[in-house]
Motif scaffolding. Structure first.
Motif, PDB file in Angstrom:
ATOM      1  N   ILE A 195       0.840  -1.200   0.000  1.00  6.50           N
ATOM      2  CA  ILE A 195       0.000   0.000   0.000  1.00  6.50           C
ATOM      3  C   ILE A 195       0.871   1.244   0.000  1.00  6.50           C
ATOM      4  N   TYR A 196       1.873   1.285   0.883  1.00 12.01           N
ATOM      5  CA  TYR A 196       2.686   2.502   0.896  1.00 12.01           C
ATOM      6  C   TYR A 196       3.618   2.587  -0.305  1.00 12.01           C
ATOM      7  N   ILE A 254       1.840  16.241  -0.918  1.00 11.47           N
ATOM      8  CA  ILE A 254       2.277  16.352   0.482  1.00 11.47           C
ATOM      9  C   ILE A 254       1.443  15.419   1.357  1.00 11.47           C
ATOM     10  N   LEU A 255       0.138  15.405   1.140  1.00 11.65           N
ATOM     11  CA  LEU A 255      -0.736  14.502   1.891  1.00 11.65           C
ATOM     12  C   LEU A 255      -0.330  13.042   1.672  1.00 11.65           C
ATOM     13  N   LEU A 256      -0.074  12.677   0.437  1.00  9.79           N
ATOM     14  CA  LEU A 256       0.358  11.308   0.141  1.00  9.79           C
ATOM     15  C   LEU A 256       1.654  10.972   0.872  1.00  9.79           C
ATOM     16  N   SER A 257       2.574  11.911   0.925  1.00  7.26           N
ATOM     17  CA  SER A 257       3.840  11.679   1.613  1.00  7.26           C
ATOM     18  C   SER A 257       3.633  11.491   3.116  1.00  7.26           C
ATOM     19  N   GLY A 279       3.250   7.732   7.772  1.00  5.62           N
ATOM     20  CA  GLY A 279       2.484   7.114   8.853  1.00  5.62           C
ATOM     21  C   GLY A 279       2.413   5.603   8.702  1.00  5.62           C
ATOM     22  N   MET A 280       2.144   5.133   7.494  1.00  2.00           N
ATOM     23  CA  MET A 280       2.055   3.686   7.260  1.00  2.00           C
ATOM     24  C   MET A 280       3.415   3.011   7.405  1.00  2.00           C
ATOM     25  N   TYR A 281       4.446   3.668   6.918  1.00  3.72           N
ATOM     26  CA  TYR A 281       5.806   3.128   7.006  1.00  3.72           C
ATOM     27  C   TYR A 281       6.204   2.931   8.468  1.00  3.72           C
ATOM     28  N   VAL A 282       5.967   3.937   9.287  1.00  2.00           N
ATOM     29  CA  VAL A 282       6.299   3.848  10.715  1.00  2.00           C
ATOM     30  C   VAL A 282       5.445   2.781  11.394  1.00  2.00           C
TER      31      VAL A 282
END
Length: 179
Positions: free
Chosen positions: A48-49, A83-86, A91-94
Motif C-alpha cells: 500500500i505505501y 504532500i498529503l500522500l507523503s 504514517g504507514m511506514y512507521v
C-alpha cells in the motif's frame, strides 16, 4: 527581505525538518511486539505505501505539467495532494516497522549492491527533501513565485527520485517478505 508569511513558517520548517527524521528513526527502532504489546503485524502495508509512492511520483509529474501549462490552481491542488500522500506514506511506514520485524534483502552479488545504493540514496534524500518541500510550499504561500520556482527546480527531482525509488526498493525486497 522575507515577508511575514515566511517569517511565520520558518521556525516550523526547521523544527519539522529535524523532528520528522529523528522521530521516524526512534519509532523505526521501536517494535511494539518485542516490547510485549499484543499487536498484529501490519504486514499488509508495504504494497500500500509503495503504491502511495508510485501515485506521488505521478502526481508530481502531473503537477509540473499543470504549472508549465498555466494551470496554477491545479498545480497547487496536486502539490497539496502530493504532500498529503507523503504524510500518509510516512504514517504507514512507521506503523509497519513498529509492528513487524524488518525484512532483510536476500539478493546476492551485484544486485545486492544496487539495492543498497538505491536504498541508502532513497533514505538520505527522503530526509534532505523535507526542508526543500516545506520551503518551496511556503514560498508559494507567500506568493514569492520567483523563489518558489528556483527552489522547486531542486526539490522536484529529489522528491521524484524518493517517490520512484520507494517503489523500486519495495519491488526489490518484496520477494523476501515473510508470508
Amino acid at each position: 527581505m522575507e515577508n511575514t508569511v515566511e517569517q511565520k513558517y520558518n521556525r516550523w520548517i526547521w523544527i519539522l525538518s529535524i523532528a520528522i527524521p529523528v522521530v521516524v528513526a526512534i519509532l523505526f527502532g521501536v517494535n511494539l511486539r518485542k516490547l510485549g504489546y499484543d499487536v498484529q503485524p501490519l504486514s499488509f502495508l508495504p504494497p500500500i505505501y509503495a503504491t502511495i509512492n508510485g501515485i506521488t511520483a505521478v502526481v508530481l509529474l502531473v503537477a509540473v505539467w499543470a504549472i508549465k501549462n498555466g494551470k496554477r490552481k491545479l498545480h497547487e491542488n496536486l502539490m497539496k495532494f502530493a504532500i498529503l500522500l507523503s504524510v500518509l506514506f510516512l504514517g504507514m511506514y512507521v506503523a509497519y516497522h513498529m509492528t513487524s520485524d524488518s525484512t532483510k534483502f536476500g539478493g546476492e552479488g551485484a544486485i545486492k549492491y544496487i539495492y543498497y545504493f538505491i536504498l541508502i540514496t532513497h533514505i538520505l534524500l527522503s530526509i534532505i527533501i523535507i526542508p526543500f518541500v516545506l520551503i518551496t510550499y511556503v514560498k508559494a504561500l507567500a506568493q514569492r513565485f520567483d523563489k518558489h520556482k528556483k527552489i522547486a527546480k531542486i526539490a522536484f527531482p529529489m522528491w521524484l527520485y524518493v517517490a520512484v525509488t520507494g517503489v523500486v526498493v519495495y519491488l526489490m525486497i518484496s520477494p523476501y517478505y515473510a508470508h
